[in-house]
Enzyme design. Structure first.
Site, PDB file in Angstrom:
ATOM      1  N   ARG A   1       5.654  -6.663 -45.230  1.00 46.12           N
ATOM      2  CA  ARG A   1       5.317  -6.502 -43.910  1.00 46.12           C
ATOM      3  C   ARG A   1       3.928  -5.814 -44.033  1.00 46.12           C
ATOM      4  O   ARG A   1       3.794  -5.042 -44.679  1.00 46.12           O
ATOM      5  CB  ARG A   1       6.220  -5.846 -43.463  1.00 46.12           C
ATOM      6  CG  ARG A   1       7.430  -6.534 -42.818  1.00 46.12           C
ATOM      7  CD  ARG A   1       7.548  -7.466 -41.929  1.00 46.12           C
ATOM      8  NE  ARG A   1       7.024  -7.248 -40.705  1.00 46.12           N
ATOM      9  CZ  ARG A   1       7.702  -6.495 -39.948  1.00 46.12           C
ATOM     10  NH1 ARG A   1       9.017  -6.467 -39.991  1.00 46.12           N
ATOM     11  NH2 ARG A   1       7.316  -5.935 -38.730  1.00 46.12           N
TER      12      ARG A   1
ATOM     13  N   HIS B   1      20.795  10.133 -10.236  1.00 45.23           N
ATOM     14  CA  HIS B   1      20.346   9.264 -11.092  1.00 45.23           C
ATOM     15  C   HIS B   1      21.769   8.370 -11.803  1.00 45.23           C
ATOM     16  O   HIS B   1      21.458   7.886 -12.766  1.00 45.23           O
ATOM     17  CB  HIS B   1      19.204   9.267 -11.944  1.00 45.23           C
ATOM     18  CG  HIS B   1      17.915   9.724 -11.355  1.00 45.23           C
ATOM     19  ND1 HIS B   1      17.010   8.895 -10.657  1.00 45.23           N
ATOM     20  CD2 HIS B   1      17.345  11.138 -11.400  1.00 45.23           C
ATOM     21  CE1 HIS B   1      16.352   9.969 -10.062  1.00 45.23           C
ATOM     22  NE2 HIS B   1      16.226  11.214 -10.642  1.00 45.23           N
TER      23      HIS B   1
ATOM     24  N   ARG C   1      15.120   7.196 -15.950  1.00 49.39           N
ATOM     25  CA  ARG C   1      14.014   6.399 -15.957  1.00 49.39           C
ATOM     26  C   ARG C   1      14.654   4.790 -16.139  1.00 49.39           C
ATOM     27  O   ARG C   1      13.788   4.079 -16.166  1.00 49.39           O
ATOM     28  CB  ARG C   1      13.122   6.705 -16.983  1.00 49.39           C
ATOM     29  CG  ARG C   1      12.396   7.949 -16.859  1.00 49.39           C
ATOM     30  CD  ARG C   1      11.513   8.217 -17.993  1.00 49.39           C
ATOM     31  NE  ARG C   1      11.558   9.820 -18.204  1.00 49.39           N
ATOM     32  CZ  ARG C   1      10.660  10.505 -19.081  1.00 49.39           C
ATOM     33  NH1 ARG C   1      10.246   9.779 -19.842  1.00 49.39           N
ATOM     34  NH2 ARG C   1      10.811  11.864 -18.803  1.00 49.39           N
TER      35      ARG C   1
ATOM     36  N   PRO D   1      17.596   9.358 -27.256  1.00 50.86           N
ATOM     37  CA  PRO D   1      18.740   9.127 -28.066  1.00 50.86           C
ATOM     38  C   PRO D   1      18.085   8.155 -29.125  1.00 50.86           C
ATOM     39  O   PRO D   1      17.950   7.064 -28.715  1.00 50.86           O
ATOM     40  CB  PRO D   1      19.624   8.583 -27.136  1.00 50.86           C
ATOM     41  CG  PRO D   1      19.291   8.724 -25.692  1.00 50.86           C
ATOM     42  CD  PRO D   1      17.757   8.937 -25.868  1.00 50.86           C
ATOM     43  N   GLU D   2      18.359   8.275 -30.503  1.00 51.59           N
ATOM     44  CA  GLU D   2      18.262   7.493 -31.386  1.00 51.59           C
ATOM     45  C   GLU D   2      19.494   7.414 -32.455  1.00 51.59           C
ATOM     46  O   GLU D   2      20.748   7.844 -31.531  1.00 51.59           O
ATOM     47  CB  GLU D   2      16.940   7.966 -32.392  1.00 51.59           C
ATOM     48  CG  GLU D   2      15.630   8.221 -31.809  1.00 51.59           C
ATOM     49  CD  GLU D   2      14.459   8.818 -32.377  1.00 51.59           C
ATOM     50  OE1 GLU D   2      14.470   8.544 -33.822  1.00 51.59           O
ATOM     51  OE2 GLU D   2      13.617   9.331 -31.943  1.00 51.59           O
TER      52      GLU D   2
ATOM     53  N   ARG E   1       2.317   5.294 -30.348  1.00 52.33           N
ATOM     54  CA  ARG E   1       3.245   6.734 -29.955  1.00 52.33           C
ATOM     55  C   ARG E   1       2.734   7.847 -30.754  1.00 52.33           C
ATOM     56  O   ARG E   1       1.636   7.666 -31.895  1.00 52.33           O
ATOM     57  CB  ARG E   1       4.485   6.322 -30.904  1.00 52.33           C
ATOM     58  CG  ARG E   1       5.474   5.219 -30.230  1.00 52.33           C
ATOM     59  CD  ARG E   1       5.951   5.782 -28.764  1.00 52.33           C
ATOM     60  NE  ARG E   1       6.470   4.644 -27.969  1.00 52.33           N
ATOM     61  CZ  ARG E   1       6.161   4.261 -26.816  1.00 52.33           C
ATOM     62  NH1 ARG E   1       4.564   4.414 -26.482  1.00 52.33           N
ATOM     63  NH2 ARG E   1       6.723   3.333 -26.045  1.00 52.33           N
TER      64      ARG E   1
ATOM     65  N   LYS F   1      20.943   1.538 -32.106  1.00 52.92           N
ATOM     66  CA  LYS F   1      20.893   2.390 -30.867  1.00 52.92           C
ATOM     67  C   LYS F   1      21.927   1.954 -29.862  1.00 52.92           C
ATOM     68  O   LYS F   1      21.919   2.480 -28.821  1.00 52.92           O
ATOM     69  CB  LYS F   1      19.542   2.842 -30.385  1.00 52.92           C
ATOM     70  CG  LYS F   1      18.614   3.433 -31.402  1.00 52.92           C
ATOM     71  CD  LYS F   1      17.147   3.311 -30.605  1.00 52.92           C
ATOM     72  CE  LYS F   1      16.133   3.764 -31.870  1.00 52.92           C
ATOM     73  NZ  LYS F   1      14.873   3.360 -31.254  1.00 52.92           N
TER      74      LYS F   1
END
Length: 290
Positions: A158, A100, A119, A2-3, A267, A57
């Site tokens: 940055r 779960h 998880r 989920p984003e 990633r 999120k």
DNA sequence: AGCTCTTCCTGAAAGC
DNA sequence: TGCTTTCAGGAAGAGC
């Protein structure tokens, strides 16, 4: 995973069924992902659900009139983060309980709100107004709220690689691995480029690409790969529109080159080697000797 | 200070 | 075939 688009879809689904409902009781399974489980059990029964919103999120559920603050004006905010595999659904208590499932809220319309997370990378916490203010001051802006000028200004100073910067929620909130890769492809920027080596035009293009990608994904109710479903339990459709994510070796939809996959910021990062040119001095996280 | 790496967790998929 | 190993990832915290 989920984003922002997936969380937005879940929030819209919850918005249709939760506001005005009263929480009758709380039942908890494993609680290691809940900030203060005892507080949930104590404060939520008797409280009423107000507006549901999204920030990055996070799902924010406004609550009022809990068991121990019936005469207090203070609002409580239930924060839910779905992590990797979290799902929130409202259903009849007779529906089979998925493995779960660790949080059950009994509602006054006879339904049950459930939180399932194999998880347990998700987070649930109860916060007051002061905590929320501190949080908003500390956090970056939502990816759909930030303006082009501010994005260019923030990112341009940055030294991090642009992919890492997009994933770092302190700068812009809501983008994860899928939409970082999809947005960078759309903007024709290599994931390993340093943010401060991109010019203002490129950063503006990226800002636009992020908006376009996220809005298109919301239209298709998010991307479903393994676990993600909306509040009604239905998958999204945006995975069919992916241009690079999980398409290693397949043809770039723009130029036909084979999509490649590298590690950036720890990633998997998918990109087109022809549309998204690598930086001149590619950073190697670790020298590979054989 | 600012950036990158590691860690948490489980199920699916790959490897032997 | 069946067991073991590897991998996926959000974000906090450790490490550099």
């Amino acid at each position: 995973m989920p984003e922002l688009p997936e969380v937005e879809t879940v929030v819209r689904g919850l918005q249709a069924v939760l506001p005005g409902r009263r929480i009758l009781s709380v039942r908890l399974g494993k609680t290691d992902f809940i900030d203060d489980p005892k507080l949930l059990s104590e404060r939520l029964p008797g409280s009423s659900i107000g507006w549901i919103s999204r920030f990055g999120k996070f799902i924010f559920v406004e609550l009022s009139g809990g068991a121990r603050d019936t005469n207090s004006e203070a609002q409580l905010h239930l924060l839910i983060h779905l992590g990797m595999t979290g799902r929130v659904t409202a259903c009849a208590p007779s529906e089979p309980v998925r493995p779960h499932t660790h949080v059950f809220f009994a509602l006054d319309d006879g339904n049950e709100l459930r939180y399932t997370d194999p998880r347990r990378f998700g987070k649930i916490r109860l916060a007051d107004d002061a905590w929320m203010d501190a949080l908003r001051a500390r956090w970056g802006e939502d990816a759909l709220a930030i303006g082009a000028a501010e994005f260019v200004q923030r990112a341009g100073r940055r030294g991090a690689r642009i992919k890492a910067l997009l994933l770092d929620q302190h700068t812009v909130r809501g983008i994860g691995n899928i939409y970082a890769d999809e947005s960078l492809w759309r903007a024709k920027i290599h994931p390993a480029r340093r943010a401060d080596r991109l010019n203002a035009k490129q950063l503006r293009t990226l800002h636009r690409a992020i908006r376009t990608t996220l809005l298109a994904a919301i239209d298709l109710r998010g991307s479903s790969f393994s676990d993600y479903v909306d509040a009604e339990g239905n998958p999204g459709m945006f995975q069919r529109m992916h241009r690079v994510y999980q398409r290693e070796g397949k043809a770039c939809r723009r130029c036909g080159s084979a999509i490649r996959r590298v590690q950036v910021a720890g990633r998997s990062s998918f990109f087109c080697p022809r549309c998204q040119l690598a930086p001149r001095t590619p950073k190697r996280s670790r020298a590979r000797k054989k």
